[in-house]
Structures are given as structure tokens and as C-alpha cells.
Scaffold this motif. Structure first.
Motif, mmCIF file in Angstrom:
data_model
loop_
_atom_site.group_PDB
_atom_site.id
_atom_site.type_symbol
_atom_site.label_atom_id
_atom_site.label_comp_id
_atom_site.label_asym_id
_atom_site.label_seq_id
_atom_site.Cartn_x
_atom_site.Cartn_y
_atom_site.Cartn_z
ATOM 1 N N PHE A 18 0.812 -1.218 0.000
ATOM 2 C CA PHE A 18 0.000 0.000 0.000
ATOM 3 C C PHE A 18 0.845 1.267 0.000
ATOM 4 O O PHE A 18 1.968 1.293 0.505
ATOM 5 N N ILE A 62 -5.280 6.379 -0.541
ATOM 6 C CA ILE A 62 -4.579 5.113 -0.253
ATOM 7 C C ILE A 62 -4.676 4.271 -1.521
ATOM 8 O O ILE A 62 -5.767 4.141 -2.095
ATOM 9 N N SER A 64 -3.391 0.588 -3.698
ATOM 10 C CA SER A 64 -2.748 -0.719 -3.805
ATOM 11 C C SER A 64 -2.346 -0.833 -5.262
ATOM 12 O O SER A 64 -3.216 -0.891 -6.134
ATOM 13 N N VAL A 89 -12.450 3.813 3.619
ATOM 14 C CA VAL A 89 -11.648 2.704 3.101
ATOM 15 C C VAL A 89 -12.653 1.764 2.428
ATOM 16 O O VAL A 89 -13.669 1.400 3.046
ATOM 17 N N TRP A 93 -11.008 -3.710 1.516
ATOM 18 C CA TRP A 93 -9.727 -3.392 2.162
ATOM 19 C C TRP A 93 -9.894 -2.941 3.611
ATOM 20 O O TRP A 93 -8.940 -2.487 4.227
ATOM 21 N N LEU A 98 -5.786 0.076 7.610
ATOM 22 C CA LEU A 98 -5.485 1.170 6.678
ATOM 23 C C LEU A 98 -5.956 2.525 7.197
ATOM 24 O O LEU A 98 -5.257 3.528 7.035
ATOM 25 N N TRP A 101 -3.461 3.716 9.781
ATOM 26 C CA TRP A 101 -2.241 4.221 9.136
ATOM 27 C C TRP A 101 -2.503 5.598 8.514
ATOM 28 O O TRP A 101 -1.690 6.523 8.652
#
Ligand SMILES: CC(C)(COP(=O)(O)OP(=O)(O)OC[C@H]1O[C@@H](n2cnc3c(N)ncnc32)[C@H](O)[C@@H]1OP(=O)(O)O)[C@@H](O)C(=O)NCCC(=O)NCCS
Length: 159
Positions: A18, A62, A64, A89, A93, A98, A101
Motif C-alpha cells: 500500500f 490510499i 494498492s 476505506v 480493504w 489502513l 495508518w
């Protein structure tokens, strides 16, 4: 179109597969609009309103690989005040840390330091934000708001 407001250096952070970036040009506006239009707070938000909000915020995506999987934005003067908004999010996911973070990244962002006040509004994610220093209003009687929660549902409204 979606340049960062300050035109300055953008930042990115990596963890496993990520990446978080504050580069507005990396954002997938269809993803952000799709996610927000499905939330309880921005149901039916027009795409053009999402675009305008991004143009005038410090945005965090964010990713991927190239695929966007999360979003948040901060409305701020970069000096005294910040309003954290539109934290999402995508479902596949979720529950892998996430958003935590993302909150670490936002809290430590160099352009968001020394602020006198941060605010946010949430229906049920208080526990997430408490980990990053947010608390219920100390003096709710001091706060006022002018809210129009149904604004996007009123078909007649023009944007
Ligand atoms: C809420 C949301 C952003 C959480 O993202 P996530 O990446 O799945 O969450 P994380 O894995 O980083 O964990 C979130 C932490 O906050 C806690 N938490 C508190 N309230 C929560 C809530 N309503 N939803 C999810 N987690 C919540 C979790 O328990 C977890 O802490 P823990 O690891 O100590 O158990 C995500 O579920 C989402 O986008 N939901 C739909 C939109 C939304 O409600 N956004 C928030 C608006 S304020």
C-alpha cells in the motif's frame, strides 16, 4: 485539473503493497465519488461537488498498486485549524489497519502541525479517532453549526 493547492512538493508513504499519497492528481475521482455517494453523510453527492471539494482540500489517497482503495481530506488554513472529512476505506480493504495508518500519516503531516484546533464529525467511528487525540466536545454549548444534511437529496438543488 486536480493540482495541490500549494503547488509544492507532494509526499508519499509506503507500507507493504500500500501507498498513501497527498498528490491530488493521483486521485481516482470516480472511486472517491462512488465511495462518498454510498456513505450516510454524503449520499447522492454530485460528482461536481466532490471535484470542487478536492480542489480546495489537502487530500489523501490510499492505493494498492495503481488502484485507489481509500480516501480522506483535510480542510485547513495550514496555520490554526483543520477539519477532517470524508474518511473512507473501500469495503474489501477494511479491517486491516489502513484507516489507522491514514490517521497516523495525517496527524504527522508537516503541513498540519501546530494547529490550535482539529474537528471532525462522525456517527460511529469515535473509537478510531480517539486513538489520534480526538475527544468529545469539551464545551458542546460553545459550538454552533449551520447544517443542511439533506442538501444532496433535494433534486431541485443546482450545483
Ligand atoms: C471506518 C473506516 C474508515 C475504518 O477503516 P478500516 O481501514 O477498515 O479500519 P482499521 O482496520 O484501520 O481499524 C479501525 C480501528 O478503529 C476502530 N473503530 C472504531 N469505530 C469504528 C468504525 N465505526 N468502523 C471501523 N472501525 C472502527 C476499530 O475497532 C479499529 O481499531 P482496533 O484495530 O483497535 O480494533 C472504514 O470502515 C470505512 O470506510 N467505513 C465506511 C465509511 C465510514 O464510516 N467512514 C468513517 C466516517 S467518520
Amino acid at each position: 485539473l486536480f493540482r495541490n493547492a500549494d503547488e509544492g512538493a507532494t509526499m508519499e508513504w509506503r507500507r507493504g503493497e500500500f501507498r498513501i499519497s497527498d498528490e491530488a492528481r493521483d486521485l481516482d475521482i470516480d472511486f472517491v465519488h462512488g465511495e462518498l455517494a454510498a456513505t450516510y453523510w454524503a449520499e447522492q453527492i454530485p460528482r461536481v461537488v466532490v471535484e470542487r471539494s478536492i480542489q480546495n482540500s489537502l487530500n489523501f489517497g490510499i492505493y494498492s498498486a495503481k488502484r485507489q482503495v481509500g480516501f480522506a481530506r483535510v480542510v485547513t488554513d495550514h496555520a490554526t485549524f483543520a477539519y477532517l472529512a470524508d474518511v473512507v476505506v473501500a469495503q474489501p480493504w477494511q479491517a486491516q489497519g489502513l484507516s489507522k495508518w491514514l490517521m497516523e500519516v495525517i496527524s504527522a503531516h508537516p503541513r498540519l502541525q501546530g494547529l490550535r484546533r482539529w474537528v471532525l464529525v462522525t456517527a460511529d467511528a469515535h473509537g478510531l479517532y480517539e486513538k489520534y487525540g480526538f475527544k468529545p466536545l469539551l464545551k458542546p454549548q460553545s459550538y454552533m453549526e449551520k447544517a443542511d444534511p439533506d442538501i444532496y437529496r433535494r433534486a431541485a438543488r443546482k450545483f
